[in-house]
Enzyme design. Structure first.
Site, PDB file in Angstrom:
ATOM      1  N   SER A  48       0.813  -1.218   0.000  1.00  0.00           N
ATOM      2  CA  SER A  48       0.000   0.000   0.000  1.00  0.00           C
ATOM      3  C   SER A  48       0.846   1.268   0.000  1.00  0.00           C
ATOM      4  O   SER A  48       0.523   2.233  -0.685  1.00  0.00           O
ATOM      5  CB  SER A  48      -0.939   0.005   1.205  1.00  0.00           C
ATOM      6  OG  SER A  48      -1.833  -1.083   1.136  1.00  0.00           O
TER       7      SER A  48
ATOM      8  N   SER B 166       7.378   3.193   7.712  1.00  0.00           N
ATOM      9  CA  SER B 166       7.266   4.021   8.915  1.00  0.00           C
ATOM     10  C   SER B 166       6.070   3.712   9.796  1.00  0.00           C
ATOM     11  O   SER B 166       6.171   3.762  11.021  1.00  0.00           O
ATOM     12  CB  SER B 166       7.204   5.496   8.498  1.00  0.00           C
ATOM     13  OG  SER B 166       6.092   5.720   7.637  1.00  0.00           O
TER      14      SER B 166
ATOM     15  N   HIS C 212      -5.945  -9.947   4.531  1.00  0.00           N
ATOM     16  CA  HIS C 212      -4.835 -10.303   5.432  1.00  0.00           C
ATOM     17  C   HIS C 212      -5.234 -11.322   6.493  1.00  0.00           C
ATOM     18  O   HIS C 212      -4.367 -11.943   7.106  1.00  0.00           O
ATOM     19  CB  HIS C 212      -4.284  -9.055   6.125  1.00  0.00           C
ATOM     20  CG  HIS C 212      -3.325  -8.271   5.292  1.00  0.00           C
ATOM     21  ND1 HIS C 212      -2.227  -8.834   4.670  1.00  0.00           N
ATOM     22  CD2 HIS C 212      -3.292  -6.947   4.965  1.00  0.00           C
ATOM     23  CE1 HIS C 212      -1.569  -7.895   4.020  1.00  0.00           C
ATOM     24  NE2 HIS C 212      -2.194  -6.746   4.178  1.00  0.00           N
TER      25      HIS C 212
END
Length: 490
Positions: A59, A247, A389
């Site tokens: 993503s 991050s 997921h």
């Protein structure tokens, strides 16, 4: 022409049908699109998005590529090249932090998924520091999400091949605990206590411990944090390097390790460490960065803003950073004329428990923005990816159906208010929920996605990459395409 860009996260194309949630879903809107709207096939992985050959997309990378309109060589490639060309040992941030102490703690996700980290980077840093005579402690975060749910023992064997007198495994935590991104501090605290304080010690070896968790039905993502080998915790003035390059799931654990003013939970003691991070996790963090972000100019949002047009960005919590920070080329603050609306994701342990997530509220926000006349609207629907997921096929089918319902409303609104409409995905996921042997697949797919283009007077959309989306949007809006961007799809 005013334009809407819909990103259906985790919905992609596969010619396999048996475990394909998209194939099995009832999806009248997609049926309409396939019959009536031109579309092209879009590459979302590997070199087409600046990742290594054959590497699955994700993503962060997908939205950076969509929003910048060009291929940016991603951190994974930059770091791997620095290792390959033996440059990383001279990296200024690494040198600055590791020369402060004879002890260095390395922490990161132990897999080759390439979404948040790569085991090659962890091994290389450990070997370099060991060669320099440092005492290296490894704090391993097990994956099971971007790779197979029970694959940690393979990665453990790989990392143990470099463990020697001065390199040892100090702790193991499942990413559920160590890599939260939704302020679930009770989870993060458990990881913190094993990593920083040596809490929850076990006399088992790492291999024995992981196997014992499997025996209890607890797999890689959810391994309970523990410490090994008499590790007593970190001491003041030791060095710590967090080796994940993505991050969003690194911020919380680094914040509680390094922030003297941290207040989200009560730390038994604060250890004053010399910290470095692989990339920039948060603009407010004061730590040296091994690979600072590349400055990306003339992104889609920036060009639209420079023409004094109004734009609207919305998504659920899980993907909000993607339609803001990542889509805008790694920029935190909004551009002039850019409004952002965050829709809270449901507070459930895993999204197969609520596969519709908050899609209807996201759809409402888009409809309202169109009715208010925003010049550009971008939205991410998280369902296909977040439910994909979980590995739950039935839930993933419901997730696709929830997205399809909202797409129907958006198509109708676009037609009514004379908007151009693009519908694409950043990568696939829910179209392959199991492999041929019936093993659950929770990772992203390596494949193509569709890009539908409902634009007045346009009857053909070319095949291409995610880098071709932004220039296509600008062309539909009759705005100039900056020279940094690649060509449009029509």
């Amino acid at each position: 022409m005013k334009t809407i860009l819909v990103i259906t996260d985790g919905i992609g194309y596969s010619d396999k049908t048996q475990y394909n949630a998209f194939y099995h879903a009832k999806k009248p809107t997609y049926d309409y699109l396939f019959k009536n709207v031109p579309y092209g096939m879009i590459d979302t992985f590997g070199l087409s998005v600046g990742l290594p050959q054959g590497q699955m997309g994700n993503s962060e990378v997908g939205h950076m590529c969509i929003g910048s309109g060009r291929v940016l060589y991603q951190d994974l490639v930059r770091i791997s090249r620095a290792i390959e060309y033996d440059e990383i040992k001279d990296n200024p941030a690494l040198v600055e932090v590791t020369q402060q102490s004879a002890v260095v703690h390395l922490c990161g996700l132990l897999s080759d998924g390439g979404v948040h980290s790569h085991i090659v980077h962890l091994k290389a840093l450990a070997q370099i520091l060991s060669t320099q005579g440092k005492r290296v402690y490894l704090h391993l975060i097990t994956d099971g999400r971007d790779v197979l749910p029970k694959s940690a023992l393979n990665y453990l064997a790989d990392i143990e091949s470099i463990c020697e007198d001065n390199v040892s495994i100090a702790s193991v935590s499942g990413r559920f605990y160590a890599m939260d991104r939704d302020k679930r501090w009770d989870r993060v605290q458990k990881a913190y206590e094993s990593i920083a304080l040596g809490k929850n010690p076990t006399n088992l070896s790492p291999k024995e411990y992981i196997q014992s968790q499997y025996d209890e039905g607890i797999f890689d993502e959810f391994l309970t944090p523990v410490s090994f080998g008499g590790f007593q915790g970190m001491n003041d003035d030791e060095s710590f390097v967090f080796v994940n390059f993505r991050s969003d799931r690194a911020r919380e654990i680094v914040d509680c390790l390094g922030n003297p003013q941290f207040k989200e939970f009560k730390r038994e003691r604060y250890v004053k460490l010399h910290i470095a991070t692989m990339t920039e996790y948060d603009a407010t963090f004061p730590y040296p960065i091994l690979f600072p972000k590349q400055n990306v100019q003339n992104t889609l949002a920036e060009v639209i803003s420079s023409h004094r047009l109004k734009q609207f960005h919305t998504a659920e919590t899980e993907k909000y950073a993607h339609v803001t920070f990542f889509l805008n080329g790694g920029r935190e603050e909004a551009f002039i004329g850019e409004e952002r609306v965050l829709i809270p994701s449901p507070n459930v342990k895993t999204y197969d428990l609520q596969p519709q997530m908050n899609a209807s509220a996201v759809g409402d926000a888009v409809i309202k923005a169109v009715e208010q006349g925003y010049d550009f609207v971008v939205v991410n629907f998280a369902n296909g990816d977040m439910v994909g997921h979980t590995g739950n096929l039935e839930a993933a089918i419901k997730a696709v159906e929830a997205v399809d319902k909202e797409l129907g409303r958006i198509v109708e609104s676009a037609q009514k208010h004379h908007y151009a409409l693009f519908i694409t995905s950043d990568h696939g996921n829910c179209e392959e929920m199991k492999d041929e042997k019936g093993n659950m697949l929770t990772n992203h797919t390596v494949g193509q996605v569709w890009c539908f283009g409902m634009i007045e007077g346009v009857s053909k959309i070319e095949n291409g990459g995610l880098n071709n989306i932004a220039p296509s949007v600008l062309k539909a809006m009759n705005l100039p395409i900056p020279p940094e961007m690649d060509k449009p799809l029509f």
